[in-house]
Design a protein around this motif. Structure first.
Motif, PDB file in Angstrom:
ATOM      1  N   GLN A  90       0.845  -1.193   0.000  1.00  0.00           N
ATOM      2  CA  GLN A  90       0.000   0.000   0.000  1.00  0.00           C
ATOM      3  C   GLN A  90       0.889   1.253   0.000  1.00  0.00           C
ATOM      4  N   PRO A  91       0.406   2.330  -0.623  1.00  0.00           N
ATOM      5  CA  PRO A  91       1.220   3.548  -0.658  1.00  0.00           C
ATOM      6  C   PRO A  91       1.357   4.215   0.703  1.00  0.00           C
ATOM      7  N   VAL A  92       2.470   4.895   0.883  1.00  0.00           N
ATOM      8  CA  VAL A  92       2.727   5.725   2.054  1.00  0.00           C
ATOM      9  C   VAL A  92       2.685   7.172   1.570  1.00  0.00           C
ATOM     10  N   ILE A  93       1.808   7.994   2.120  1.00  0.00           N
ATOM     11  CA  ILE A  93       1.523   9.298   1.525  1.00  0.00           C
ATOM     12  C   ILE A  93       1.728  10.446   2.521  1.00  0.00           C
ATOM     13  N   GLN A 117      11.868  17.287   2.986  1.00  0.00           N
ATOM     14  CA  GLN A 117      10.922  17.594   4.051  1.00  0.00           C
ATOM     15  C   GLN A 117       9.727  16.652   4.092  1.00  0.00           C
ATOM     16  N   SER A 118       9.456  15.973   2.998  1.00  0.00           N
ATOM     17  CA  SER A 118       8.337  15.036   2.967  1.00  0.00           C
ATOM     18  C   SER A 118       8.713  13.830   2.125  1.00  0.00           C
ATOM     19  N   VAL A 119       7.937  12.762   2.270  1.00  0.00           N
ATOM     20  CA  VAL A 119       8.212  11.559   1.493  1.00  0.00           C
ATOM     21  C   VAL A 119       6.916  10.806   1.230  1.00  0.00           C
ATOM     22  N   HIS A 120       6.890  10.145   0.096  1.00  0.00           N
ATOM     23  CA  HIS A 120       5.794   9.272  -0.293  1.00  0.00           C
ATOM     24  C   HIS A 120       6.432   8.004  -0.862  1.00  0.00           C
ATOM     25  N   ALA A 121       5.723   6.896  -0.825  1.00  0.00           N
ATOM     26  CA  ALA A 121       6.242   5.658  -1.403  1.00  0.00           C
ATOM     27  C   ALA A 121       5.098   4.877  -2.020  1.00  0.00           C
ATOM     28  N   PHE A 122       5.359   4.291  -3.190  1.00  0.00           N
ATOM     29  CA  PHE A 122       4.332   3.556  -3.920  1.00  0.00           C
ATOM     30  C   PHE A 122       4.847   2.159  -4.259  1.00  0.00           C
ATOM     31  N   PRO A 123       4.099   1.119  -3.901  1.00  0.00           N
ATOM     32  CA  PRO A 123       4.534  -0.241  -4.245  1.00  0.00           C
ATOM     33  C   PRO A 123       4.406  -0.501  -5.738  1.00  0.00           C
ATOM     34  N   MET A 124       5.380  -1.196  -6.311  1.00  0.00           N
ATOM     35  CA  MET A 124       5.278  -1.669  -7.698  1.00  0.00           C
ATOM     36  C   MET A 124       4.592  -3.024  -7.636  1.00  0.00           C
ATOM     37  N   ARG A 125       3.361  -3.104  -8.101  1.00  0.00           N
ATOM     38  CA  ARG A 125       2.574  -4.301  -7.863  1.00  0.00           C
ATOM     39  C   ARG A 125       1.736  -4.682  -9.067  1.00  0.00           C
ATOM     40  N   VAL A 126       1.484  -5.967  -9.166  1.00  0.00           N
ATOM     41  CA  VAL A 126       0.536  -6.526 -10.119  1.00  0.00           C
ATOM     42  C   VAL A 126      -0.363  -7.461  -9.326  1.00  0.00           C
ATOM     43  N   ARG A 127      -1.590  -7.052  -9.130  1.00  0.00           N
ATOM     44  CA  ARG A 127      -2.522  -7.764  -8.245  1.00  0.00           C
ATOM     45  C   ARG A 127      -1.888  -7.897  -6.858  1.00  0.00           C
ATOM     46  N   GLN A 128      -1.644  -9.116  -6.404  1.00  0.00           N
ATOM     47  CA  GLN A 128      -1.075  -9.315  -5.074  1.00  0.00           C
ATOM     48  C   GLN A 128       0.445  -9.412  -5.082  1.00  0.00           C
ATOM     49  N   ASP A 149      -4.060  12.890  -6.833  1.00  0.00           N
ATOM     50  CA  ASP A 149      -2.675  12.623  -7.231  1.00  0.00           C
ATOM     51  C   ASP A 149      -2.257  11.185  -6.950  1.00  0.00           C
ATOM     52  N   VAL A 150      -2.719  10.657  -5.823  1.00  0.00           N
ATOM     53  CA  VAL A 150      -2.271   9.333  -5.383  1.00  0.00           C
ATOM     54  C   VAL A 150      -2.587   8.246  -6.405  1.00  0.00           C
ATOM     55  N   PRO A 151      -3.828   8.117  -6.903  1.00  0.00           N
ATOM     56  CA  PRO A 151      -4.086   7.061  -7.877  1.00  0.00           C
ATOM     57  C   PRO A 151      -3.316   7.224  -9.185  1.00  0.00           C
ATOM     58  N   ILE A 152      -2.994   8.472  -9.555  1.00  0.00           N
ATOM     59  CA  ILE A 152      -2.208   8.684 -10.776  1.00  0.00           C
ATOM     60  C   ILE A 152      -0.797   8.133 -10.596  1.00  0.00           C
ATOM     61  N   MET A 153      -0.171   8.462  -9.461  1.00  0.00           N
ATOM     62  CA  MET A 153       1.178   7.966  -9.216  1.00  0.00           C
ATOM     63  C   MET A 153       1.200   6.460  -9.028  1.00  0.00           C
ATOM     64  N   GLN A 154       0.182   5.919  -8.348  1.00  0.00           N
ATOM     65  CA  GLN A 154       0.142   4.482  -8.161  1.00  0.00           C
ATOM     66  C   GLN A 154      -0.071   3.773  -9.489  1.00  0.00           C
ATOM     67  N   ALA A 155      -0.889   4.358 -10.349  1.00  0.00           N
ATOM     68  CA  ALA A 155      -1.128   3.760 -11.665  1.00  0.00           C
ATOM     69  C   ALA A 155       0.149   3.757 -12.499  1.00  0.00           C
ATOM     70  N   LEU A 156       0.922   4.848 -12.434  1.00  0.00           N
ATOM     71  CA  LEU A 156       2.185   4.894 -13.167  1.00  0.00           C
ATOM     72  C   LEU A 156       3.135   3.811 -12.676  1.00  0.00           C
ATOM     73  N   THR A 157       3.219   3.650 -11.363  1.00  0.00           N
ATOM     74  CA  THR A 157       4.094   2.629 -10.780  1.00  0.00           C
ATOM     75  C   THR A 157       3.609   1.232 -11.138  1.00  0.00           C
ATOM     76  N   ASP A 158       2.294   1.012 -11.104  1.00  0.00           N
ATOM     77  CA  ASP A 158       1.734  -0.297 -11.437  1.00  0.00           C
ATOM     78  C   ASP A 158       1.963  -0.643 -12.904  1.00  0.00           C
TER      79      ASP A 158
END
Length: 243
Positions: A90-93, A117-128, A149-158
């Motif tokens: 799951q992403p860290v936002i 000053q800030s950080v976010h992290a997105f898992p590279m995932r395919v289903r599980q 913004d979050v779903p856009i970045m997660q979609a790019l990573t996915d």
């Protein structure tokens, strides 16, 4: 996140998915991904880690040398946003690094001392299946990712993860173990080449890496092949910056 046109988003997503080419270069692809992610959200820097065949996270790419050192520090100390995103899937936002010492007692102070000053992290995932994670470092306190913004970045990573997995997933149902391991091994040679060019040309490590990548593109050669050549051919390191 900076407003991005639909055309720009489409181009970035197509580029992230375009891995089924004959001369696909994994390391160049991962560095491209960190650069596009940085530009897309106006971040200070991004870094990317991926799991090896034993499921252990390894540094793979970063938008600059500072982010690379911070990613390595995170892995060495086994704490930080990428590890959380990878483990939980799951992403860290929008984490305020100045207030995150209780969460990451070693990583947070190191990140703030590096100027983030800030950080976010997105898992590279395919289903599980999670194969890595993308860290996004911000220069503003607490970050400024909105709900859109979050779903856009997660979609790019996915999509990047799907691109990396699709050929083996379709044909063999396997992770790109051999290719990923080869990329991990190549990182050693690339780091050696960056240092050689930086020393020979009197430039920073970031500038040296940019020059190596430009040389590879201009001569239609793979990044790893050019790195090997720099370490093996006398004088090539000093010529990398030549027009």
């Amino acid at each position: 996140m900076t407003t991005v046109s639909a055309e720009r988003l489409a181009a970035i997503f197509v580029e992230a998915a375009d891995t089924l080419v004959d001369d696909f270069d994994l390391i160049e692809f991962l560095h491209m991904l960190t650069e596009r992610a940085t530009d897309l959200v106006g971040a200070a820097a991004t870094g990317l880690v991926m799991a090896d065949q034993r499921g252990r996270l390894e540094f793979m790419a970063a938008s600059d040398e500072d982010a690379k050192l911070l990613e390595l520090f995170q892995l060495q100390n086994e704490e930080g946003p990428c590890l959380e995103a990878f483990t939980a899937g799951q992403p860290v936002i929008n984490v305020d690094l100045a207030a995150a010492a209780g969460r990451w007692p070693r990583f947070a102070p190191r990140a703030t001392s590096a100027g983030y000053q800030s950080v976010h992290a997105f898992p590279m995932r395919v289903r599980q299946q999670v194969i890595g994670a993308l860290n996004v470092f911000g220069g503003t306190k607490g970050g400024d990712f909105t709900g859109a913004d979050v779903p856009i970045m997660q979609a790019l990573t996915d999509i990047a993860a799907i691109g990396l997995l699709q050929e083996r997933t379709i044909r063999h149902g396997e992770i790109l173990t051999e290719q990923l391991q080869g990329a991990l091994n190549s990182r050693i040679v690339i780091e050696q080449a960056k240092g050689a060019v930086a020393q020979a040309c009197g430039v920073s490590v970031d500038e040296a890496f940019t020059a190596i990548r430009r040389f590879a593109r201009n001569h239609n050669r793979k990044l790893t092949d050019v790195a090997h050549a720099v370490t093996a051919e006398p004088g090539l390191a000093a010529r990398i910056l030549s027009p």
